[in-house]
Enzyme design. Structure first.
Site, short mmCIF file in Angstrom:
data_model
loop_
_atom_site.label_atom_id
_atom_site.label_comp_id
_atom_site.label_asym_id
_atom_site.label_seq_id
_atom_site.Cartn_x
_atom_site.Cartn_y
_atom_site.Cartn_z
N ASP A 145 0.84 -1.20 0.14
CA ASP A 145 0.01 -0.01 0.01
C ASP A 145 0.81 1.14 0.10
O ASP A 145 0.59 2.20 -0.68
CB ASP A 145 -0.85 -0.23 1.06
N THR A 146 1.89 1.31 0.82
CA THR A 146 2.92 2.60 0.97
C THR A 146 3.48 2.63 -0.32
O THR A 146 3.63 3.99 -0.82
CB THR A 146 3.67 2.21 2.07
#
Length: 403
Positions: free
Chosen positions: A175-176
């Protein structure tokens, strides 16, 4: 303490961002923009808000993670499933610079909020769309979370000890990575808009963001048919770099893979026979005998505690470090000196340590301007700025469309 307010306007001051995402990828992208001065209006469902508010450890009912992910943002609690809520988003998007969403492909279109509609009303709008598999392709409609993207992107196959079950990295890295790629896309699109006046759509797939960081994985397979396998703490094809167990049970990460660094390391551990061996003068030779080299370093480290190992390596100019826990991070003077350990005050006056701002800009640094908002804290202010009257806002509240 939070970093002091920047003496000059923040890098993104004046940029208006609408955040429609939830949990991690979209909100992390918006958080990064907010840290550098963007006015981020976070739209959340009334009553419940972003699920991240209740993820992991809670303090007085709210996740402490929320204080990091949503700092510097404003909260508008709005029901996107209603025509009235959708109309508010259209009005916001008509005067915004950036809109960020991380719903499954097709959700925005079903609400009448797809890019065709929004960019027709505001051709300067930049729309970041983050999803598991992207807006096109045969997998686009599959639900995609970061852990699945890490597996598909090739990362999960490599994160294990040889022969063991592949493990999660430990944080939501898929996600990051997608969020940071999204921020890069927004900054590129802003530069294009500066030149042309036109906005555009940025399509970030979680698995592609992971795959983009897989270094030589694909060309090695293409050229040699090599499928890189898990190697534990070592760096395949680069030697010596590994984690070595010390006498007190801790580990030292030692990166002795430069040619001159290797010679200094071998001199330090009393193995000049290896350091001066012509066959080990370059990386290719060391890779061929990596087990022998690792054993020599491991024997030396096993006789000393971590602190003594690191002091000796530092004195010899060999890159090395301990494996930090968060307790190590919180006590580290370098973190403190770099402003990466900030202290914020919660509404009740209690202090909470949060990560500082990254990256660091010399002229227009980011900063912690305001704490993460309570659900709907800024609903009235945002709607008034949009031109809605008190009566209109009251009507939306009465209908449960706004919280």
């Amino acid at each position: 303490m939070p970093e002091p307010a920047a003496p000059h306007p923040a890098a993104l001051a004046g940029l208006k961002v609408i955040e429609l995402g939830q949990l991690i990828a979209g909100p992390f992208a918006a958080k990064t923009l907010a840290d550098f001065g963007a006015d981020v209006i976070k739209i959340e469902p009334p009553g419940t808000g972003d699920p991240l508010r209740r993820w992991r450890l809670l303090l007085d009912g709210t996740s402490v993670w929320w204080q990091v992910q949503s700092r510097n943002k404003r909260s508008l609690a709005l029901d996107l499933r209603t025509p009235e809520g959708q109309d508010v988003v259209r009005r916001l998007a008509a005067e915004a610079d950036v809109l960020i969403e991380n719903f499954r492909p097709g959700a925005m279109e079903a609400w009448g909020l797809g890019p065709d509609a929004l960019l027709a009303a505001n051709p300067r709008l930049i729309m970041l769309r983050v999803s598991g598999y992207g807006q096109t392709g045969p997998y686009r409609d599959r639900p995609g979370f970061g852990v699945v993207a890490e597996a598909m992107g090739g990362l999960r196959h490599l994160t294990a000890e040889p022969g063991r079950v592949p493990v999660r990295v430990g944080v939501s890295i898929g996600d990051t990575l997608a969020a940071l790629h999204g921020v890069i896309g927004i900054l590129l699109a802003l530069q294009h808009r500066h030149a042309t006046g036109q906005g555009q759509v940025i399509d970030v797939a979680l698995y592609e963001a992971v795959f983009n960081c897989m270094e030589s994985l694909l060309p090695e397979y293409s050229a040699f048919g090599v499928v890189r396998e898990a190697a534990g703490s070592a760096m395949p094809g680069i030697a010596p770099t590994n984690a070595y167990r010390c006498a007190d049970g801790g580990y030292a990460l030692i990166a002795g893979n430069g040619d001159s660094i290797f010679r200094r390391l071998m001199a330090l551990i009393g193995r000049d026979d290896l350091g001066q061996d012509p066959a080990l003068a370059d990386n290719a030779g060391r890779v061929a005998r990596v087990a022998e080299i690792d054993a020599a370093i491991g024997d030396w480290a096993a006789q000393r505690p971590v602190d003594a190992v690191l002091r000796a390596l530092d004195g010899a100019g060999v890159p090395a470090g301990r494996i930090y826990t968060v307790a190590d991070i919180a006590a580290d003077p370098h973190y403190q000196a770099r402003g990466m350990l900030q202290e914020m005050q919660l509404p009740d006056g209690r202090a909470l340590a949060v990560p500082g701002i990254c990256p660091k800009l010399s002229a227009t640094p980011g900063g912690h301007r305001r704490n993460a908002p309570s659900l709907g804290q800024d609903s009235d202010a945002v709607l008034r700025e949009l031109g809605l009257s008190a009566a209109q806002i009251a009507q939306l509240r009465a209908q449960g469309i706004v919280h």
